[in-house]
Write a protein that holds these residues in place. Structure first.
Motif, PDB file in Angstrom:
ATOM      1  N   TRP A 200      -6.773   5.315  -1.417  1.00 14.60           N
ATOM      2  CA  TRP A 200      -6.689   6.356  -0.401  1.00 14.60           C
ATOM      3  C   TRP A 200      -7.798   7.477  -0.734  1.00 14.60           C
ATOM      4  O   TRP A 200      -8.445   8.070   0.411  1.00 14.60           O
ATOM      5  CB  TRP A 200      -5.343   7.116  -0.540  1.00 14.60           C
ATOM      6  N   THR A 201      -8.256   7.722  -1.964  1.00 14.39           N
ATOM      7  CA  THR A 201      -9.363   8.737  -2.296  1.00 14.39           C
ATOM      8  C   THR A 201     -10.711   8.022  -1.774  1.00 14.39           C
ATOM      9  O   THR A 201     -11.415   8.754  -1.162  1.00 14.39           O
ATOM     10  CB  THR A 201      -9.324   8.608  -3.797  1.00 14.39           C
ATOM     11  N   VAL A 202     -10.655   6.625  -1.886  1.00 16.96           N
ATOM     12  CA  VAL A 202     -11.955   6.033  -1.434  1.00 16.96           C
ATOM     13  C   VAL A 202     -12.194   6.285   0.259  1.00 16.96           C
ATOM     14  O   VAL A 202     -13.152   6.442   0.567  1.00 16.96           O
ATOM     15  CB  VAL A 202     -11.965   4.338  -1.724  1.00 16.96           C
ATOM     16  N   ALA A 203     -11.006   5.733   0.762  1.00 16.95           N
ATOM     17  CA  ALA A 203     -11.010   6.169   2.281  1.00 16.95           C
ATOM     18  C   ALA A 203     -10.970   7.336   2.769  1.00 16.95           C
ATOM     19  O   ALA A 203     -11.861   7.775   3.652  1.00 16.95           O
ATOM     20  CB  ALA A 203      -9.434   5.653   2.709  1.00 16.95           C
ATOM     21  N   ARG A 204     -10.535   8.285   2.044  1.00 18.31           N
ATOM     22  CA  ARG A 204     -11.036   9.860   2.538  1.00 18.31           C
ATOM     23  C   ARG A 204     -12.246  10.286   2.113  1.00 18.31           C
ATOM     24  O   ARG A 204     -12.920  10.998   3.102  1.00 18.31           O
ATOM     25  CB  ARG A 204      -9.917  10.717   1.495  1.00 18.31           C
ATOM     26  N   ARG A 205     -12.926   9.590   1.268  1.00 15.03           N
ATOM     27  CA  ARG A 205     -14.393  10.048   0.876  1.00 15.03           C
ATOM     28  C   ARG A 205     -15.203   9.580   2.282  1.00 15.03           C
ATOM     29  O   ARG A 205     -16.147   9.872   2.459  1.00 15.03           O
ATOM     30  CB  ARG A 205     -14.774   9.357  -0.396  1.00 15.03           C
ATOM     31  N   ILE A 206     -14.941   8.331   2.481  1.00 11.40           N
ATOM     32  CA  ILE A 206     -15.626   7.515   3.577  1.00 11.40           C
ATOM     33  C   ILE A 206     -15.153   8.466   4.984  1.00 11.40           C
ATOM     34  O   ILE A 206     -16.138   8.332   6.188  1.00 11.40           O
ATOM     35  CB  ILE A 206     -15.442   6.156   3.716  1.00 11.40           C
ATOM     36  N   GLY A 207     -14.050   8.994   5.161  1.00 11.67           N
ATOM     37  CA  GLY A 207     -13.563   9.702   6.202  1.00 11.67           C
ATOM     38  C   GLY A 207     -12.812   8.508   7.200  1.00 11.67           C
ATOM     39  O   GLY A 207     -12.909   8.595   8.509  1.00 11.67           O
ATOM     40  N   LEU A 208     -11.587   7.853   6.578  1.00 10.22           N
ATOM     41  CA  LEU A 208     -11.110   6.674   7.189  1.00 10.22           C
ATOM     42  C   LEU A 208      -9.616   7.024   7.204  1.00 10.22           C
ATOM     43  O   LEU A 208      -8.930   7.612   6.380  1.00 10.22           O
ATOM     44  CB  LEU A 208     -11.291   5.293   6.518  1.00 10.22           C
ATOM     45  N   ARG A 209      -8.836   6.609   8.275  1.00  8.28           N
ATOM     46  CA  ARG A 209      -7.594   6.754   8.322  1.00  8.28           C
ATOM     47  C   ARG A 209      -6.843   5.626   7.505  1.00  8.28           C
ATOM     48  O   ARG A 209      -7.604   4.585   7.713  1.00  8.28           O
ATOM     49  CB  ARG A 209      -6.804   6.858   9.951  1.00  8.28           C
ATOM     50  N   MET A 210      -5.786   5.654   7.225  1.00 10.68           N
ATOM     51  CA  MET A 210      -4.935   4.630   6.303  1.00 10.68           C
ATOM     52  C   MET A 210      -3.632   4.186   6.640  1.00 10.68           C
ATOM     53  O   MET A 210      -2.777   5.056   7.013  1.00 10.68           O
ATOM     54  CB  MET A 210      -4.908   5.122   4.649  1.00 10.68           C
ATOM     55  N   LEU A 211      -3.386   2.929   7.081  1.00 14.26           N
ATOM     56  CA  LEU A 211      -2.396   2.343   7.531  1.00 14.26           C
ATOM     57  C   LEU A 211      -1.772   1.612   6.421  1.00 14.26           C
ATOM     58  O   LEU A 211      -2.377   0.932   5.631  1.00 14.26           O
ATOM     59  CB  LEU A 211      -2.685   1.448   8.503  1.00 14.26           C
ATOM     60  N   THR A 212      -0.283   1.934   6.301  1.00 14.25           N
ATOM     61  CA  THR A 212       0.425   1.160   5.135  1.00 14.25           C
ATOM     62  C   THR A 212       1.891   0.726   5.902  1.00 14.25           C
ATOM     63  O   THR A 212       2.324   1.346   6.536  1.00 14.25           O
ATOM     64  CB  THR A 212       0.907   2.102   3.995  1.00 14.25           C
ATOM     65  N   GLU A 213       1.938  -0.682   5.662  1.00 20.09           N
ATOM     66  CA  GLU A 213       3.431  -1.177   6.100  1.00 20.09           C
ATOM     67  C   GLU A 213       4.307  -0.701   4.862  1.00 20.09           C
ATOM     68  O   GLU A 213       4.300  -1.206   3.884  1.00 20.09           O
ATOM     69  CB  GLU A 213       3.383  -2.535   6.569  1.00 20.09           C
ATOM     70  N   PHE A 214       5.494  -0.005   5.394  1.00 29.82           N
ATOM     71  CA  PHE A 214       6.522   0.302   4.534  1.00 29.82           C
ATOM     72  C   PHE A 214       7.730   0.078   4.883  1.00 29.82           C
ATOM     73  O   PHE A 214       8.169   0.462   6.199  1.00 29.82           O
ATOM     74  CB  PHE A 214       6.142   1.733   4.289  1.00 29.82           C
ATOM     75  N   LEU A 215       8.528  -0.400   4.240  1.00 33.47           N
ATOM     76  CA  LEU A 215      10.058  -0.585   4.228  1.00 33.47           C
ATOM     77  C   LEU A 215      11.089   0.201   3.291  1.00 33.47           C
ATOM     78  O   LEU A 215      10.716   0.564   2.365  1.00 33.47           O
ATOM     79  CB  LEU A 215      10.246  -2.139   4.056  1.00 33.47           C
ATOM     80  N   GLY A 216      12.261   0.163   3.498  1.00 30.02           N
ATOM     81  CA  GLY A 216      13.360   0.748   2.628  1.00 30.02           C
ATOM     82  C   GLY A 216      13.130   0.411   1.307  1.00 30.02           C
ATOM     83  O   GLY A 216      13.094   1.375   0.295  1.00 30.02           O
ATOM     84  N   PRO A 217      13.068  -0.995   0.718  1.00 26.77           N
ATOM     85  CA  PRO A 217      13.012  -1.230  -0.600  1.00 26.77           C
ATOM     86  C   PRO A 217      11.849  -0.612  -1.271  1.00 26.77           C
ATOM     87  O   PRO A 217      11.844  -0.604  -2.378  1.00 26.77           O
ATOM     88  CB  PRO A 217      13.070  -2.665  -0.462  1.00 26.77           C
ATOM     89  N   MET A 218      10.796  -0.057  -0.368  1.00 27.18           N
ATOM     90  CA  MET A 218       9.704   0.075  -1.066  1.00 27.18           C
ATOM     91  C   MET A 218       9.884   1.663  -1.392  1.00 27.18           C
ATOM     92  O   MET A 218       8.909   2.227  -2.013  1.00 27.18           O
ATOM     93  CB  MET A 218       8.385  -0.143  -0.395  1.00 27.18           C
ATOM     94  N   ALA A 219      10.835   2.337  -0.871  1.00 24.16           N
ATOM     95  CA  ALA A 219      10.837   3.979  -0.908  1.00 24.16           C
ATOM     96  C   ALA A 219      10.592   4.304  -2.358  1.00 24.16           C
ATOM     97  O   ALA A 219       9.907   5.498  -2.371  1.00 24.16           O
ATOM     98  CB  ALA A 219      12.132   4.484  -0.415  1.00 24.16           C
ATOM     99  N   PRO A 220      11.011   3.908  -3.468  1.00 21.87           N
ATOM    100  CA  PRO A 220      10.726   4.330  -4.838  1.00 21.87           C
ATOM    101  C   PRO A 220       9.241   4.522  -4.894  1.00 21.87           C
ATOM    102  O   PRO A 220       9.057   5.409  -5.962  1.00 21.87           O
ATOM    103  CB  PRO A 220      11.471   3.218  -5.839  1.00 21.87           C
ATOM    104  N   MET A 221       8.542   3.882  -4.438  1.00 22.58           N
ATOM    105  CA  MET A 221       7.136   3.947  -4.559  1.00 22.58           C
ATOM    106  C   MET A 221       6.532   5.209  -4.204  1.00 22.58           C
ATOM    107  O   MET A 221       5.378   5.861  -4.773  1.00 22.58           O
ATOM    108  CB  MET A 221       6.193   2.893  -3.899  1.00 22.58           C
ATOM    109  N   LEU A 222       7.329   6.161  -3.411  1.00 20.45           N
ATOM    110  CA  LEU A 222       6.777   7.393  -2.868  1.00 20.45           C
ATOM    111  C   LEU A 222       6.588   8.534  -3.888  1.00 20.45           C
ATOM    112  O   LEU A 222       5.869   9.262  -3.781  1.00 20.45           O
ATOM    113  CB  LEU A 222       7.771   8.024  -1.818  1.00 20.45           C
ATOM    114  N   ALA A 223       7.520   8.406  -5.160  1.00 19.16           N
ATOM    115  CA  ALA A 223       7.446   9.168  -6.117  1.00 19.16           C
ATOM    116  C   ALA A 223       6.168   9.128  -6.881  1.00 19.16           C
ATOM    117  O   ALA A 223       5.701  10.467  -7.425  1.00 19.16           O
ATOM    118  CB  ALA A 223       8.592   8.733  -6.968  1.00 19.16           C
TER     119      ALA A 223
END
Length: 456
Positions: A200-223
């Motif tokens: 995400w840091t790389v994308a923001r340096r270039i100026g890009l929006r970031m797309l992530t496919e995200f499901l309920g079982p992945m929720a712990p990753m948000l921490a």
């Protein structure tokens, strides 16, 4: 792309669904296009030298924004109509066929997706291109999108399987410099990526929006990423997320898309598209059609599925006596999701998504003289519940006709069909698959051991 459209076009006496609350919807109204932009909206407009289009029997609205699409899979249409799990889809497309895609296969896939989208009234795609096997593959995708004249946020992502050039993500800097030096164009660049603050840091340096496919079982990753979330993040699907995850996305102004058909078809977490959960947390999601490996890719069908699913879920809760059951969804809310809310997801709401003076002229014209729309008594209801691609007479992107009088412009359908057939033959031959157009399932590829998908 053709440059044949006149510089001034005046649509006369239309029913306008503007999606702009400051303008409102208008009956018997005129809309003037000058160059790429909407120049005026009102009654009895006069524009010397403009081409006049009688729209007295038509509904004009913004072009649809497909807020989540995998355009590279255009040659895999309806390959697996009965697929019932995400793992089966991943095995057959990404693990088996994906490594054999050549740049020309990406090119024809994107052509098919973009032209099919334009024909059905979609003028903007958020293109999640998660098989970017080499710089040449990405260039082929971009060339195809540019050829059709569609507006797109192209978001390359690392392939899930097979050898690849390992050019990603640093090739994005080349693309940004060579192909996206100006923001004043139809195509823009983003990145398809897992929840990874370093990327995400790389994308923001270039100026890009970031797309992530995200499901309920992945929720712990948000921490681990919560301090890095922002409005340039797009989270897709979001099925079965817990309330605290939704609240975090809302607090960080993360943009969300939902995909009514694919969430159910591919059993993404609980399979229930997350429209209501997003709305309950103050998030206005965009709508995506996702892909065509099982079903068609038109937004009108997607919206009807969304309407029926949400109504069924809410009416069931009301029948059971739930005092906190939400109100049933309205056609107006879903039409906003497919236009201005989708544009906001893509970061393009300053350009498109509504009929607003000064915005680019991305619009569709639906004729109400066809038998299925004769005696229409509600314009939004006609669009949402009755119109289909055959009723879409005109599609315009940035002031240029892409479809007119019911026909796509500047496309050689014979050549397109031949190229698509050659691509399919190559891909099937590469994996030893003998197609059976009457088979109930994809065939032997679906019987392979399925990997565990982790959101790539």
């Amino acid at each position: 792309m053709s440059t044949s459209s006149p510089k001034r076009i005046l649509f006369k006496s239309a029913t306008l669904l503007t999606m702009d609350p400051d303008v409102g919807n208008c009956d018997h109204a005129d809309l003037l296009v000058e160059g790429a932009k909407i120049a005026a909206i009102g009654r009895n407009l006069v524009a010397d030298g403009a081409e006049l289009i009688d729209a007295s029997d038509a509904i004009i609205l913004p072009g649809f924004i497909d807020a989540h699409r995998h355009a590279w899979q255009g040659v895999l249409r309806q390959l697996m109509p009965n697929v019932a799990s995400l793992d089966a889809y991943v095995q057959d497309t990404h693990m088996t066929l994906g490594p054999h895609f050549r740049p020309q296969d990406h090119h024809i896939g994107n052509l098919l997706t973009a032209w099919g989208s334009l024909d059905a009234g979609t003028t903007t795609l958020v293109d999640a291109s998660h098989n970017a096997r080499s710089p040449e593959h990405t260039d082929a995708c971009l060339d195809a999108l540019a050829e059709t004249g569609i507006r797109a946020l192209h978001m390359p992502g690392r392939p899930l399987a097979g050898a690849w050039a390992e050019h990603w993500p640093h090739d994005l800097e080349r693309l940004k410099a060579q192909r996206f030096a100006s923001d004043d164009q139809l195509l823009s660049l983003g990145i398809f990526v897992t929840p990874d603050p370093a990327l995400w840091t790389v994308a923001r340096r270039i100026g890009l929006r970031m797309l992530t496919e995200f499901l309920g079982p992945m929720a712990p990753m948000l921490a681990g990423v919560k301090d890095h979330l922002g409005p340039d993040n797009i989270f897709n699907h979001c099925t079965a997320l817990p309330d605290d995850a939704w609240q975090l996305l809302a607090d960080k102004d993360v943009r969300v898309t939902v995909d009514p058909r694919s969430d159910a078809q591919y059993a993404l977490a609980d399979g229930i598209f997350a429209w209501q959960a997003a709305i309950d947390h103050g998030i206005r999601p965009g709508i995506g059609t996702d892909l065509e490996t099982a079903y068609g890719g038109d937004m009108l069908t997607e919206l009807r599925v969304a309407f029926s699913l949400q109504r069924a879920l809410v009416q069931s809760r009301r029948y059971r006596g739930e005092e906190t059951a939400p109100a049933p969804v309205t056609v107006e809310a879903l039409l906003r999701a497919a236009t201005i809310d989708g544009a906001r997801v893509a970061g393009l709401d300053h350009k498109t998504g509504s009929l607003t003076i000064g915005k680019e002229a991305d619009l569709i014209l639906i004729r109400t003289t066809d038998i299925g729309l004769v005696a229409t008594n509600n314009a939004v209801g006609a669009v949402m519940h009755a119109a289909d691609r055959s009723n879409i007479d005109t599609v315009m992107v940035a002031g240029r006709f892409r479809k007119r009088n019911g026909k796509l412009l500047d496309v050689d359908l014979t050549h397109l069909r031949q190229a698509a057939e050659a691509s399919v033959q190559h891909l099937f031959a590469a994996v030893g698959y003998r197609p059976d157009r009457l088979a109930e399932t994809f065939g032997p590829l679906s019987s392979a051991v399925h990997p565990v998908w982790t959101g790539g």
